[in-house]
Design an enzyme around this catalytic site. Structure first.
Site, PDB file in Angstrom:
ATOM      1  N   HIS A 182     -55.050 -22.846 -45.873  1.00 54.01           N
ATOM      2  CA  HIS A 182     -54.268 -21.962 -46.750  1.00 54.01           C
ATOM      3  C   HIS A 182     -54.398 -20.508 -46.298  1.00 54.01           C
ATOM      4  CE1 HIS A 182     -53.514 -25.119 -49.739  1.00 54.01           C
ATOM      5  NE2 HIS A 182     -52.822 -24.244 -50.435  1.00 54.01           N
ATOM      6  N   ARG A 215     -58.367 -18.557 -52.498  1.00 54.56           N
ATOM      7  CA  ARG A 215     -58.992 -19.853 -52.216  1.00 54.56           C
ATOM      8  C   ARG A 215     -60.455 -19.880 -52.651  1.00 54.56           C
ATOM      9  NH1 ARG A 215     -55.776 -23.431 -52.450  1.00 54.56           N
ATOM     10  NH2 ARG A 215     -56.842 -24.842 -51.012  1.00 54.56           N
ATOM     11  N   HIS A 221     -62.566 -23.023 -51.172  1.00 53.19           N
ATOM     12  CA  HIS A 221     -63.133 -22.587 -49.897  1.00 53.19           C
ATOM     13  C   HIS A 221     -64.224 -21.537 -50.108  1.00 53.19           C
ATOM     14  CE1 HIS A 221     -60.309 -24.615 -47.234  1.00 53.19           C
ATOM     15  NE2 HIS A 221     -59.331 -24.232 -48.039  1.00 53.19           N
ATOM     16  N   ASP A 225     -65.041 -19.863 -44.684  1.00 52.33           N
ATOM     17  CA  ASP A 225     -63.855 -20.672 -44.408  1.00 52.33           C
ATOM     18  C   ASP A 225     -62.610 -19.792 -44.335  1.00 52.33           C
ATOM     19  OD1 ASP A 225     -65.670 -22.761 -44.824  1.00 52.33           O
ATOM     20  OD2 ASP A 225     -64.996 -23.089 -46.893  1.00 52.33           O
TER      21      ASP A 225
END
Length: 287
Positions: A182, A215, A221, A225
Site C-alpha cells: 500500500h 497503514r 504495517h 514496512d
C-alpha cells in the site's frame, strides 16, 4: 470522506484478489449506475503494468531492501513500541481517513489525492490518469514479489500484537507485513502526481507520506514496512519513466488533470480532512 470502505474477504497473497474485488464492485455499479463509465469489467481486463519481470530482471525488491526485521530484534522492538504509541493516540477521525486509505483498488482509490491536487477526481473524466495509476498495483507486485512472498515472513502488527485493525483484516492475516505494498503504491502515485502538478508538489508528497502512515494507524504495517514500501514506490516510478507506454500515458494524464483543475475544484469534505491530517501529522516512519 465520500468513498465506501471495501472489506476484503478473499484469501490470497497477491494484489490480484483486491483487483478482483474492485472489478466486481465496478460490475455491480454498471448494473445499477448505467450512466457511469466502467473502465474495466473484471480482473482479466484490469490494466497490465508497465514493468515486466523478464524485460527488467533487476526489478527485484530483494536487490533494493534489507530482509524484514527478525522477531525480537532491536528494530522490531522499536517498531512495536511505535505501533503501541500510534494505536493509543490516533483519533477516530484520523482512523477513519486511514480506513478509507485502505481501499486500494482503482478507479476509486486515487481520489485520496484529490484534496492535495485541488481537484474533484473523476475516473470518467480522467481515464488515462486512472489507468496510469491503476498500473501501480501489478507493477508493485512484480517488484516486491522477491521479498514479499519469497523473503523472510513478518507477521502483521495486528496479528502479532493482537489488536483489531481499522478494517477487516482476514484477507491479510497470513500474508507478510514487509514491505508495505500500500505504501509503495501510494508513494508511486504521489511522486507521479507531484510531477504533473508541480505547484502543489509539496502538498501531494505530504499526502503520499500520510497515505503510508495510514497503514501504521490501521495496524496493517510497522513503520519499517512503510519505509521499505516508499523505496519500492520510488523504484517503480523510476522504471516507469524508462518505458514509452508510460511516457505517452503520462502526457495525456497531465492534460486531463489540467482540465479537471479548471472545471472540477476539490470537494467540500477536503477542508475538514486536511485539518485532521495537519493536526495529527507525525512522521511515523522515523520514530
Amino acid at each position: 470522506m465520500k468513498h465506501d470502505i471495501v472489506t476484503y474477504k478473499k484469501k490470497s497473497l497477491s494484489f490480484r484478489t483486491m483487483i478482483m474485488v474492485a472489478a466486481s464492485s465496478a460490475m455491480i455499479c454498471q448494473a445499477g449506475c448505467s450512466n457511469k463509465t466502467v473502465l474495466w469489467h473484471d480482473a482479466a481486463h484490469y490494466p497490465h503494468g508497465y514493468i515486466h519481470a523478464d524485460q527488467v530482471p533487476f526489478a527485484r525488491a530483494s536487490a533494493l531492501l534489507s530482509p524484514a526485521p527478525s522477531p525480537g530484534s532491536p528494530q522490531d522492538n522499536i517498531d512495536k513500541e511505535t505501533m503501541r504509541k500510534v494505536q493509543a493516540t490516533a483519533s477516530p477521525a484520523r482512523r477513519n481517513i486511514a480506513a478509507h486509505d485502505a481501499v486500494l483498488g482503482p478507479p476509486a482509490a486515487p481520489a485520496a489525492f484529490e484534496c492535495a491536487m485541488g481537484i474533484s477526481f473523476d475516473p470518467e473524466k480522467a481515464p488515462h490518469l486512472t489507468r496510469l495509476l491503476a498500473r501501480a498495483l501489478p507493477d508493485v507486485e512484480t517488484v516486491q514479489k522477491s521479498i514479499k512472498v519469497e523473503g523472510r515472513f513478518r507477521a502483521r502488527p495486528y496479528v502479532a500484537m493482537n489488536f483489531q485493525p481499522c478494517v477487516d483484516g482476514s484477507a491479510l492475516a497470513k500474508t507478510s507485513s514487509y514491505p508495505s505494498g500500500h505504501a509503495a503504491i501510494g508513494w508511486a502515485w504521489a511522486l507521479v502526481l507531484a510531477e504533473m502538478v508541480p505547484d502543489r508538489a509539496e502538498t501531494i508528497l505530504q499526502r503520499g507520506i500520510d497515505y503510508g502512515n495510514s497503514r501504521v494507524i490501521c495496524g496493517f504495517h510497522y513503520p519499517t514496512d512503510v519505509q521499505a514500501g516508499r523505496l519500492l514506490g520510488s523504484a517503480v516510478v523510476s522504471l516507469w519513466h524508462a518505458t514509452k507506454p508510460f511516457q505517452k500515458e503520462y502526457e495525456k494524464s497531465k492534460q486531463e488533470i489540467n482540465t479537471l483543475r479548471n472545471k472540477s475544484p476539490s470537494p467540500e469534505y477536503c477542508k475538514k480532512d486536511i485539518e485532521i491530517l495537519n493536526y495529527e501529522r507525525s512522521d511515523i516512519s522515523h520514530q
